[in-house]
Design an enzyme around this catalytic site. Structure first.
Site: not given
Length: 380
Positions: A118, A148, A226
Site C-alpha cells: 500500500h 501487503d 508502514s
C-alpha cells in the site's frame, strides 16, 4: 618570651596544614579507579563488537543495547516517496506530485528494498532516500497485494547498502522486546520500543485475502512507519510494520506487522517472478458464501482441470444430474489433518506447504470421507 611563643604557634599551624594536605592528596588529580568493563553483546548483530560505554555513562545495559541496535539498523532503513503524475487542466503540462510517503528497508546488497504494497500502490514513480540522505529512483520488481508486500530495486553501489540480519517469527514469545524503525509523519529515522502484545492475529490485506500469523505490538507505529522493519532485541528482522488500529489515525498502542517468515518466503518469488507463486492442485472452488447458503461445511470443489493433481487423484467437481439438479462432488474438509472452512484456509495451508510438497486431503463425497494425496503445483 613573646617572640618564642609566636614562633611556636607558627610551627604548630604549619605542621597541621601540611598533615591535612598529605592526607587529602592533590585536589587537581582525580582518584585512580578502574574503568567499567564494556557491556558484552551476543547474537549475529553484535558479533565481535562490544557496545560503546564510556566511564561517565549513566546508561543501563538495556539502553546501551537499544542505542547500538538503532545505530546499526538505521543505515538499512529508507524513506519511500510515492509520486503521481498530474496534468494541468489549462496548460496540459504534466507535473510530479508526491502523494504519500512510507518506509522500507534494504534486503540485500543487490539493491532490493522491501516495503508494504500500500506504500507503492498507484505510483507513477518512486523515490528512495537512503540513510546518508542520497536519493535514488526505484522500480517495482514484484508485488504481493494479498500479503501487503512489495519489492523495489534501486541502482547504487553495494558498499552503500547494509541489509538487516534476519530472525524468525515462528520463535517469538508474547512479552519479548521489539523495536520499530521508520519515518513517521515524514520524520526520518525514528525509533519506538515496545513488546510483542499478541501472536497469530489476522489482517485484511489490500488484495482482499487474509494475512495470517500477524504480529501485534504496542511499539508506536504511525503514518509513515508502514513498510519499516520490526526488530527483536538483537537487531534481527522479525516483521514488516503494516497497519494500526486507531480511531484518530495515530498510534493507539495496537500495531501489526507481517511476520518475517512470510517475507523470507515471498521475497525470492517477487524478485524472480514479480508475483507470488501460489501452490494449487488444479481445481476451482465454489464461493464460500454459496457453500454457506447450502449448509456445507468445508470447501466445495467446483471444477477439476484435466491433467492436474486433483484429476489424477480422482477428485470430482459440481455436476448436473439427469433431472437437471446440481449435485455436489467432493468437499475438502481438511488438509494434512487441519480442518478447512474456507478457500482462504486452503490457500494459507498450501502456501505454508509450498510447491512440490505432497499433502493429504480429507474429502467428503455424499457423506463418505476418504483421504487422497496430491502434490502441489504452481498455479498459472
Amino acid at each position: 618570651m613573646r617572640l618564642r611563643l609566636a614562633v611556636l604557634l607558627v610551627v604548630v599551624f604549619a605542621f597541621g596544614f601540611l598533615s591535612a594536605r598529605l592526607s587529602q592528596g592533590d585536589p587537581r588529580q582525580a582518584p585512580a579507579v578502574d574503568p567499567p568493563s564494556p557491556v558484552a553483546e551476543d547474537g549475529p548483530a553484535f558479533a565481535g563488537r562490544a557496545a560503546a560505554v564510556t566511564p561517565d555513562s549513566d546508561l543501563t545495559p538495556e539502553e546501551t543495547r537499544t542505542i547500538e541496535i538503532f545505530r546499526r539498523a538505521s543505515s538499512a532503513v529508507v524513506n519511500i516517496t510515492n509520486i503521481a503524475l498530474k496534468r494541468d487542466f489549462f496548460t496540459m503540462d504534466v507535473f510530479q506530485i508526491p502523494q504519500g510517503t512510507g518506509s522500507g528497508f534494504i534486503w540485500d546488497s543487490s539493491g532490493h528494498i522491501v516495503t508494504n504494497f500500500h506504500v507503492v500502490e498507484g505510483a507513477n514513480s518512486l523515490s528512495v532516500t537512503l540513510a546518508d540522505q542520497s536519493e535514488a529512483d526505484a522500480e517495482v520488481v514484484g508485488i504481493a497485494p494479498d500479503k501487503d508486500l512489495a519489492v523495489l530495486k534501486i541502482k547504487t553501489p553495494a558498499s552503500r547498502l547494509a541489509p538487516l540480519p534476519l530472525g524468525r517469527s515462528a520463535d517469538l514469545q508474547v512479552g519479548q522486546t521489539v523495536l520499530a524503525l521508520g519515518n513517521p509523519f515524514g520524520l526520518d529515522h525514528s525509533l519506538t520500543v515496545g513488546v510483542v502484545s499478541a501472536l497469530g492475529r489476522e489482517l485484511q490485506s489490500p488484495g482482499g485475502r487474509t494475512i495470517r500469523d500477524v504480529i501485534q505490538t504496542d511499539a508506536a507505529i504511525n503514518p509513515g512507519n508502514s513498510g519499516g522493519p520490526l526488530l527483536d532485541s538483537r537487531g534481527r528482522l522479525i516483521g514488516v510494520n503494516s497497519q494500526i488500529v486507531s480511531p484518530s489515525g495515530a498510534s493507539a498502542g495496537i500495531g501489526f506487522a507481517v511476520p518475517v517468515d512470510t517475507v523470507r518466503r515471498l521475497v525470492p518469488q517477487l524478485t524472480e517472478h514479480g508475483k507470488p507463486i501460489q501452490p494449487g492442485i488444479g481445481v476451482s472452488m465454489l464461493a464460500d458464501r454459496m457453500a454457506e447458503r447450502m449448509g456445507v461445511e468445508g470447501v466445495v470443489v467446483y471444477e477439476v482441470r484435466d491433467g492436474g493433481p486433483a484429476a489424477k487423484a480422482g477428485l470430482e467437481g459440481v455436476r448436473r444430474s439427469r433431472s437437471g439438479r446440481i449435485a455436489l462432488g467432493d468437499v475438502i474438509v481438511a488438509v494434512d489433518g487441519k480442518p478447512v472452512l474456507s478457500g482462504d484456509d486452503i490457500f494459507h495451508l498450501f502456501e505454508a506447504a509450498g510447491v512440490g510438497t505432497t499433502v493429504k486431503l480429507t474429502v467428503d463425497r455424499e457423506g463418505r470421507k476418504r483421504d487422497v494425496s496430491v502434490t502441489l503445483v504452481p498455479l498459472e
